[in-house]
Design a protein around this motif. Sequence first.
Motif, PDB file in Angstrom:
ATOM      1  N   ARG A   1      23.931 -26.938 -34.282  1.00 53.76           N
ATOM      2  CA  ARG A   1      23.670 -27.188 -33.017  1.00 53.76           C
ATOM      3  C   ARG A   1      22.182 -27.427 -32.561  1.00 53.76           C
ATOM      4  N   PHE A   2      21.410 -27.368 -33.535  1.00 57.39           N
ATOM      5  CA  PHE A   2      19.840 -27.693 -33.439  1.00 57.39           C
ATOM      6  C   PHE A   2      19.642 -28.992 -32.728  1.00 57.39           C
ATOM      7  N   GLY A   3      20.404 -29.991 -33.262  1.00 56.72           N
ATOM      8  CA  GLY A   3      20.110 -31.507 -32.629  1.00 56.72           C
ATOM      9  C   GLY A   3      20.453 -31.359 -31.172  1.00 56.72           C
ATOM     10  N   ASP A   4      21.741 -31.125 -31.062  1.00 52.99           N
ATOM     11  CA  ASP A   4      22.462 -31.605 -29.824  1.00 52.99           C
ATOM     12  C   ASP A   4      21.609 -30.898 -28.559  1.00 52.99           C
ATOM     13  N   PHE A   5      21.139 -29.700 -28.957  1.00 54.20           N
ATOM     14  CA  PHE A   5      20.386 -29.044 -27.797  1.00 54.20           C
ATOM     15  C   PHE A   5      19.122 -28.555 -27.817  1.00 54.20           C
ATOM     16  N   GLN A   6      18.169 -29.510 -28.782  1.00 55.37           N
ATOM     17  CA  GLN A   6      17.006 -29.361 -29.140  1.00 55.37           C
ATOM     18  C   GLN A   6      16.086 -29.421 -27.730  1.00 55.37           C
TER      19      GLN A   6
ATOM     20  N   LEU B   1      17.684 -20.374 -28.056  1.00 46.62           N
ATOM     21  CA  LEU B   1      18.822 -21.184 -28.156  1.00 46.62           C
ATOM     22  C   LEU B   1      19.034 -21.487 -29.619  1.00 46.62           C
ATOM     23  N   TYR B   2      18.779 -22.840 -30.156  1.00 49.62           N
ATOM     24  CA  TYR B   2      19.362 -23.264 -31.587  1.00 49.62           C
ATOM     25  C   TYR B   2      17.923 -23.643 -32.427  1.00 49.62           C
ATOM     26  N   HIS B   3      16.916 -23.048 -31.878  1.00 53.31           N
ATOM     27  CA  HIS B   3      15.635 -23.253 -32.691  1.00 53.31           C
ATOM     28  C   HIS B   3      15.456 -22.410 -33.769  1.00 53.31           C
ATOM     29  N   SER B   4      14.409 -22.679 -34.733  1.00 48.44           N
ATOM     30  CA  SER B   4      14.525 -21.921 -36.046  1.00 48.44           C
ATOM     31  C   SER B   4      13.704 -20.708 -35.966  1.00 48.44           C
ATOM     32  N   ILE B   5      12.574 -20.957 -35.094  1.00 45.43           N
ATOM     33  CA  ILE B   5      11.622 -19.825 -35.153  1.00 45.43           C
ATOM     34  C   ILE B   5      10.968 -19.414 -36.556  1.00 45.43           C
ATOM     35  N   LEU B   6      10.851 -20.790 -37.186  1.00 44.14           N
ATOM     36  CA  LEU B   6      10.315 -20.649 -38.565  1.00 44.14           C
ATOM     37  C   LEU B   6       8.892 -21.022 -38.734  1.00 44.14           C
ATOM     38  N   ALA B   7       8.389 -21.925 -37.559  1.00 43.74           N
ATOM     39  CA  ALA B   7       7.121 -22.395 -37.740  1.00 43.74           C
ATOM     40  C   ALA B   7       6.040 -21.356 -38.110  1.00 43.74           C
ATOM     41  N   LEU B   8       5.933 -20.052 -37.559  1.00 44.22           N
ATOM     42  CA  LEU B   8       5.259 -19.100 -37.770  1.00 44.22           C
ATOM     43  C   LEU B   8       5.192 -18.959 -39.287  1.00 44.22           C
ATOM     44  N   TYR B   9       6.152 -18.576 -40.045  1.00 46.60           N
ATOM     45  CA  TYR B   9       6.369 -18.411 -41.622  1.00 46.60           C
ATOM     46  C   TYR B   9       5.894 -19.730 -42.258  1.00 46.60           C
ATOM     47  N   ILE B  10       6.136 -20.800 -41.736  1.00 47.82           N
ATOM     48  CA  ILE B  10       5.809 -21.975 -42.417  1.00 47.82           C
ATOM     49  C   ILE B  10       4.390 -22.107 -42.333  1.00 47.82           C
ATOM     50  N   ASN B  11       3.643 -21.981 -41.188  1.00 49.91           N
ATOM     51  CA  ASN B  11       2.402 -22.289 -41.089  1.00 49.91           C
ATOM     52  C   ASN B  11       1.106 -20.957 -41.770  1.00 49.91           C
ATOM     53  N   VAL B  12       1.914 -19.882 -41.946  1.00 46.31           N
ATOM     54  CA  VAL B  12       0.896 -18.814 -42.863  1.00 46.31           C
ATOM     55  C   VAL B  12       1.270 -18.937 -44.177  1.00 46.31           C
ATOM     56  N   GLY B  13       2.507 -19.683 -44.775  1.00 46.18           N
ATOM     57  CA  GLY B  13       2.573 -19.937 -46.071  1.00 46.18           C
ATOM     58  C   GLY B  13       3.838 -19.090 -46.709  1.00 46.18           C
TER      59      GLY B  13
ATOM     60  N   PRO C   1      23.618 -17.932 -31.227  1.00 42.99           N
ATOM     61  CA  PRO C   1      22.849 -17.321 -32.345  1.00 42.99           C
ATOM     62  C   PRO C   1      21.381 -16.512 -31.940  1.00 42.99           C
ATOM     63  N   ARG C   2      20.998 -15.432 -32.897  1.00 41.74           N
ATOM     64  CA  ARG C   2      19.946 -14.782 -32.589  1.00 41.74           C
ATOM     65  C   ARG C   2      19.231 -14.757 -33.685  1.00 41.74           C
TER      66      ARG C   2
END
Length: 508
Positions: A250-255, A265-277, A195-196
Amino acid sequence: MTIRNLIIVLGDQLSLDNAALKSGDLACDQILMVEALEEATYVRHHKKKIAFIFSAMRHFCEALRAEGWKVHYVCLDDDDNRGSFRGEVSRAVDDLQPERVRVMEAGEWRVRTDMEDWHKALGCPVDILEDQRFICSHDRFRNWAKDRKQFRMEYFYREMRKTTGLLMVEGKPAGGKWNYDSENRKPADADLFMPRPNQTEPDQITSDVLELVASRFGDHFGDLTPFWFAVTAEEADAALDSFIQDALPRFGDFQDAMLEQEPFLYHSILALYINVGLLDPLKVCQRVEAAYHSGHAPLNAAEGFIRQVIGWREYVRGIYWLKMPEYRDMNSLKASRSLPEFYWTGETDMACMRAAIGQTKTEAYAHHIQRLMVTGNFALLAGIDPKEVHEWYLAVYADAFEWVELPNTLGMSQYADGGILGSKPYAASGAYINRMSNHCEACTYNVKTKYGEGACPFNSLYWDFLARNLETLKDNPRMRQMYANWERMSDDKRAAYRRSAAEVLDAL
Ligand SMILES: Cc1cc2nc3c(=O)[nH]c(=O)nc-3n(C[C@H](O)[C@H](O)[C@H](O)COP(=O)(O)OP(=O)(O)OC[C@H]3O[C@@H](n4cnc5c(N)ncnc54)[C@H](O)[C@@H]3O)c2cc1C
Ligand code: SF4
C-alpha cells in the motif's frame, strides 16, 4: 609490524562494501573509527540520531573485529579524544605510524574538503576513494548535467532504470509507463491494522550509548527513548523484510497521505539505514522489484518506491556535488524571517504542524509529505531564512545527512535554489493538507475560512507568498495559473488576504 594503511571508517560508512575496507588487507592494515564531538554538535542533532549513529558504529566495530580486523575505536568520552576527525586521525597517525591513510570520500562537502588536505597536516599520503554505494558516480552525473539547460529528475530517473535494469522488460518500462505517480495520491483512512515499523530491543551496547547521549546531549532536541532503531545490518534487514511484507503493497496508494496519530503510515523508515550503510540501496530496490514480480506488491507501489531511491536519492546527491559550496548559501526568494520557536517545541494550534513536529520530536522521523507539504510548506510561505530551515532539518531527522537533506530542503522545499532542482515552488494552501489528511478536523483553525478570524494560516500565507514573490515567480510557466487566479481577485479580497497574512506573520 609496520602498518600499511590506516583505514578510516566514518559513521555513515558502516558497510563491508565500503571501498576503503574492500581494498584493505587484514594482515597489514588497521582501522580507525571515531565518535567525534564536533560531528554531533556542529548542528545540535536530535538525541535519537546521535544514539543511532554511535550505537551502529559500535556494533559495526564489533562486526569488523569478528572478521579479524584490528580496529582502534575512540569513544566520545575517552580521555584523549580530541573531538574531531582531523584531531583523532592525526593522533592515530602519530601513535601508529602507518605508511598511508585510506578513507572513502565523505558524503558531506565540509568533511570531504577537510580530508583533501589531511595529508599536509599528517605528513603521510592520504588516499580518498570514491563512494561506490551509489548507482550514479560524480563523473556520470556531471556528464548527464553538462549540456542541459534544465535538470529534471524524471529524465535522470529513466537513465537509472535503464542502467540498473530495475522494472525493465526488454528495454521498456514494466507496465508500459515509467512513472505511476498519478495513482499514488490517495488520502488514507484510519486502519486498526496499520503496519508498524519493525522495532529492535536495545542491547547492552545500545543501552550504554543511550546513557552516554543522555548525559552528554541531554539539552539537544528530541526524545531519546523509547529507542527502537535497528543498529546492525541484520536488524536493518529485518526492518526491510517487515516493510516489504506489511507496508509495501500500500506504499504507493498512500504515499502522500497523512493521518493524526499515524506517524509512519505505509512508509519504509529505511532511509536512516540506507544512509549510514546498513542497507544497500540497490539491493533494497531489487527486493522490492522481486515483491512486484512475485505478485505481492502492485506496480504503482514498487515503481513509486524504486523511483524515490534510484531517482530522487541519486538525483539530489548529484545536484549537491555539482553545486556545492555555492548551493548552501542560495536564497533566491530572499527569505529572511527567523525560524519560529514552535519548530522546536511543537506548541502550536495548527494541528498539521503539531503532528509533524510532535512526531519529529518523539521519533526523529516524519515522512516525505509532512516534511515537504507541512513543515516545509509553512516555512516557504512564511519566508523563513532557508539556512535556518536547512539547519533544522539537518538536526532533527535520524536520516539527515547534508548531501541528501540540503537539496531536499533548500531546493525542493524552499525553492531557494531558484529552480535548479525542481521546476516550481511546492507552495500550497490549507486545501491541499485537508485533501491529503484528517488534521483539519482536529484543528483550532478552519481550513475553509480564507482569511480573518479563525482562518487556516496556510490560506492567507499562500496568497501572500505569491504576492510577495510576484516579480521572481510570475514568468514561471507552472505558476501562471496561480497568478491568473490572484489577478482575478478583487482588490478588497487581495487586501484581506494580505492583512490576514501580516497578522499571522506578526504573531510568529
Ligand atoms: C525538506 C525535506 C528534507 C528531507 N531530508 C532528508 C534527509 O535528510 N535524508 C533523507 O534520506 N531524506 C530526506 N528527505 C527525503 C524524504 O523525505 C526521506 O527520504 C523519507 O521521508 C525517509 O523516510 P522513509 O525511509 O520512510 O522513506 P519512504 O517514504 O519509505 O521512501 C523510500 C526511500 O526513498 C528514498 N527517498 C524518498 N524520497 C527521497 C528524496 N526526496 N530524496 C532522497 N531520498 C528519498 C529514501 O531512501 C527512503 O528511505 C527530505 C525531504 C524533504 C522534503
Ligand atoms: S486548518 Fe490549516 S493549520 Fe489546521 S490542520 Fe488544516 S491545514 Fe493545518
